[in-house]
Scaffold this motif. Sequence first.
Motif, PDB file in Angstrom:
ATOM      1  N   PRO A 165       0.807  -1.230   0.000  1.00 18.59           N
ATOM      2  CA  PRO A 165       0.000   0.000   0.000  1.00 18.59           C
ATOM      3  C   PRO A 165       0.839   1.278   0.000  1.00 18.59           C
ATOM      4  N   ASN A 166       1.983   1.274   0.690  1.00 13.07           N
ATOM      5  CA  ASN A 166       2.834   2.471   0.683  1.00 13.07           C
ATOM      6  C   ASN A 166       3.372   2.757  -0.713  1.00 13.07           C
ATOM      7  N   LEU A 167       3.682   1.703  -1.451  1.00 12.07           N
ATOM      8  CA  LEU A 167       4.157   1.894  -2.820  1.00 12.07           C
ATOM      9  C   LEU A 167       3.038   2.385  -3.730  1.00 12.07           C
ATOM     10  N   VAL A 168       1.833   1.900  -3.507  1.00 13.55           N
ATOM     11  CA  VAL A 168       0.700   2.395  -4.291  1.00 13.55           C
ATOM     12  C   VAL A 168       0.563   3.903  -4.061  1.00 13.55           C
ATOM     13  N   ARG A 169       0.646   4.348  -2.811  1.00 12.31           N
ATOM     14  CA  ARG A 169       0.564   5.782  -2.506  1.00 12.31           C
ATOM     15  C   ARG A 169       1.708   6.545  -3.182  1.00 12.31           C
ATOM     16  N   TYR A 170       2.904   5.968  -3.139  1.00 14.96           N
ATOM     17  CA  TYR A 170       4.075   6.596  -3.762  1.00 14.96           C
ATOM     18  C   TYR A 170       3.843   6.768  -5.264  1.00 14.96           C
ATOM     19  N   TYR A 171       3.437   5.697  -5.940  1.00 15.32           N
ATOM     20  CA  TYR A 171       3.222   5.766  -7.388  1.00 15.32           C
ATOM     21  C   TYR A 171       2.086   6.721  -7.741  1.00 15.32           C
ATOM     22  N   ARG A 172       1.063   6.762  -6.916  1.00 14.28           N
ATOM     23  CA  ARG A 172      -0.032   7.715  -7.153  1.00 14.28           C
ATOM     24  C   ARG A 172       0.499   9.146  -7.074  1.00 14.28           C
ATOM     25  N   ALA A 173       1.362   9.409  -6.108  1.00 13.80           N
ATOM     26  CA  ALA A 173       1.953  10.738  -5.977  1.00 13.80           C
ATOM     27  C   ALA A 173       2.834  11.088  -7.172  1.00 13.80           C
ATOM     28  N   LYS A 174       3.286  10.084  -7.896  1.00 10.31           N
ATOM     29  CA  LYS A 174       4.125  10.290  -9.082  1.00 10.31           C
ATOM     30  C   LYS A 174       3.303  10.285 -10.373  1.00 10.31           C
ATOM     31  N   GLY A 175       1.982  10.353 -10.257  1.00 10.12           N
ATOM     32  CA  GLY A 175       1.128  10.494 -11.422  1.00 10.12           C
ATOM     33  C   GLY A 175       0.528   9.212 -11.966  1.00 10.12           C
ATOM     34  N   PHE A 176       0.781   8.088 -11.334  1.00 10.03           N
ATOM     35  CA  PHE A 176       0.176   6.827 -11.760  1.00 10.03           C
ATOM     36  C   PHE A 176      -1.187   6.686 -11.105  1.00 10.03           C
ATOM     37  N   HIS A 177      -2.112   6.045 -11.793  1.00 10.26           N
ATOM     38  CA  HIS A 177      -3.431   5.826 -11.209  1.00 10.26           C
ATOM     39  C   HIS A 177      -3.715   4.327 -11.149  1.00 10.26           C
ATOM     40  N   PRO A 178      -4.365   3.902 -10.080  1.00 12.95           N
ATOM     41  CA  PRO A 178      -4.711   2.484  -9.973  1.00 12.95           C
ATOM     42  C   PRO A 178      -5.706   2.087 -11.061  1.00 12.95           C
ATOM     43  N   VAL A 179      -5.445   0.947 -11.690  1.00 14.36           N
ATOM     44  CA  VAL A 179      -6.338   0.423 -12.718  1.00 14.36           C
ATOM     45  C   VAL A 179      -7.234  -0.649 -12.118  1.00 14.36           C
ATOM     46  N   ARG A 180      -6.629  -1.552 -11.359  1.00 14.25           N
ATOM     47  CA  ARG A 180      -7.398  -2.592 -10.672  1.00 14.25           C
ATOM     48  C   ARG A 180      -6.493  -3.278  -9.657  1.00 14.25           C
ATOM     49  N   SER A 181      -7.140  -3.973  -8.725  1.00 12.07           N
ATOM     50  CA  SER A 181      -6.430  -4.820  -7.769  1.00 12.07           C
ATOM     51  C   SER A 181      -6.731  -6.268  -8.107  1.00 12.07           C
ATOM     52  N   LEU A 182      -5.747  -7.115  -7.904  1.00 12.13           N
ATOM     53  CA  LEU A 182      -5.886  -8.537  -8.189  1.00 12.13           C
ATOM     54  C   LEU A 182      -5.290  -9.353  -7.060  1.00 12.13           C
ATOM     55  N   SER A 183      -5.819 -10.537  -6.874  1.00 11.27           N
ATOM     56  CA  SER A 183      -5.234 -11.478  -5.924  1.00 11.27           C
ATOM     57  C   SER A 183      -4.360 -12.445  -6.697  1.00 11.27           C
ATOM     58  N   GLY A 184      -3.188 -12.698  -6.149  1.00 14.15           N
ATOM     59  CA  GLY A 184      -2.263 -13.649  -6.753  1.00 14.15           C
ATOM     60  C   GLY A 184      -1.793 -14.634  -5.707  1.00 14.15           C
ATOM     61  N   VAL A 185      -0.941 -15.512  -6.105  1.00 11.52           N
ATOM     62  CA  VAL A 185      -0.385 -16.522  -5.199  1.00 11.52           C
ATOM     63  C   VAL A 185       0.303 -15.863  -4.013  1.00 11.52           C
ATOM     64  N   ASP A 186       0.959 -14.723  -4.262  1.00 11.87           N
ATOM     65  CA  ASP A 186       1.715 -14.044  -3.215  1.00 11.87           C
ATOM     66  C   ASP A 186       0.945 -12.930  -2.522  1.00 11.87           C
ATOM     67  N   GLY A 187      -0.355 -12.810  -2.763  1.00 11.27           N
ATOM     68  CA  GLY A 187      -1.140 -11.787  -2.084  1.00 11.27           C
ATOM     69  C   GLY A 187      -1.853 -10.867  -3.043  1.00 11.27           C
ATOM     70  N   GLU A 188      -2.184  -9.673  -2.544  1.00  9.62           N
ATOM     71  CA  GLU A 188      -2.905  -8.663  -3.321  1.00  9.62           C
ATOM     72  C   GLU A 188      -1.910  -7.800  -4.100  1.00  9.62           C
ATOM     73  N   PHE A 189      -2.311  -7.470  -5.324  1.00  7.73           N
ATOM     74  CA  PHE A 189      -1.477  -6.637  -6.178  1.00  7.73           C
ATOM     75  C   PHE A 189      -2.323  -5.516  -6.752  1.00  7.73           C
TER      76      PHE A 189
END
Length: 176
Positions: free
Chosen positions: A129-153
């Motif tokens: 989640p901290n990286l999501v906030r970081y990337y959002r601050a850099k102009g990226f927008h979330p497209v979707r969240s997915l569950s994978g073998v290693d957790g949420e992405f």
Amino acid sequence: MRLAVTGDADSVEQMVLRRSVWLEARGMRSWRESAEYLAASASEAAGNLWVVEADACIVGCVAVEEAGGDDPPWGWTAAELAEPAHYLYSLVTDPTRSGLGLGGIILLWAVGRAARQGRGWVRLTCEHPNLVRYYRAKGFHPVRSLSGVDGEFCLLARRAEEIPGSSSSRSFTLSR
């Protein structure tokens, strides 16, 4: 920014291991098990690992790929994969250089490079989640969240655009 070469492998691996220690100290999953693999990518003929240097030391890296081939980027739809885009993986910066904005420099370079190469998007995947906030601050927008073998992405994207001074030949003065 420059393409990594075979001689960069040890420096990339050591930087990734330093970042791993930093992540583990904060209770986050680290790159430790991928350090050797990421370092080996410096030697690949395909040449998709880019590095940034300061004082003749590698202080950051990112892998840049395009959709297509036998192994398309995970989680993106067929329609998204059909759009011209660059996909960022393994963005790692040296924690001994914290506070210099290396991650932001790498991201701006990637956005500008994608635009210069006629790509419409820069996309990436992250799990913390901290990286999501970081990337959002850099102009990226979330497209979707997915569950994978290693957790949420979270899949994030930013339109490619020319960024003044973001060419690979740009040199930066990095100081504290």
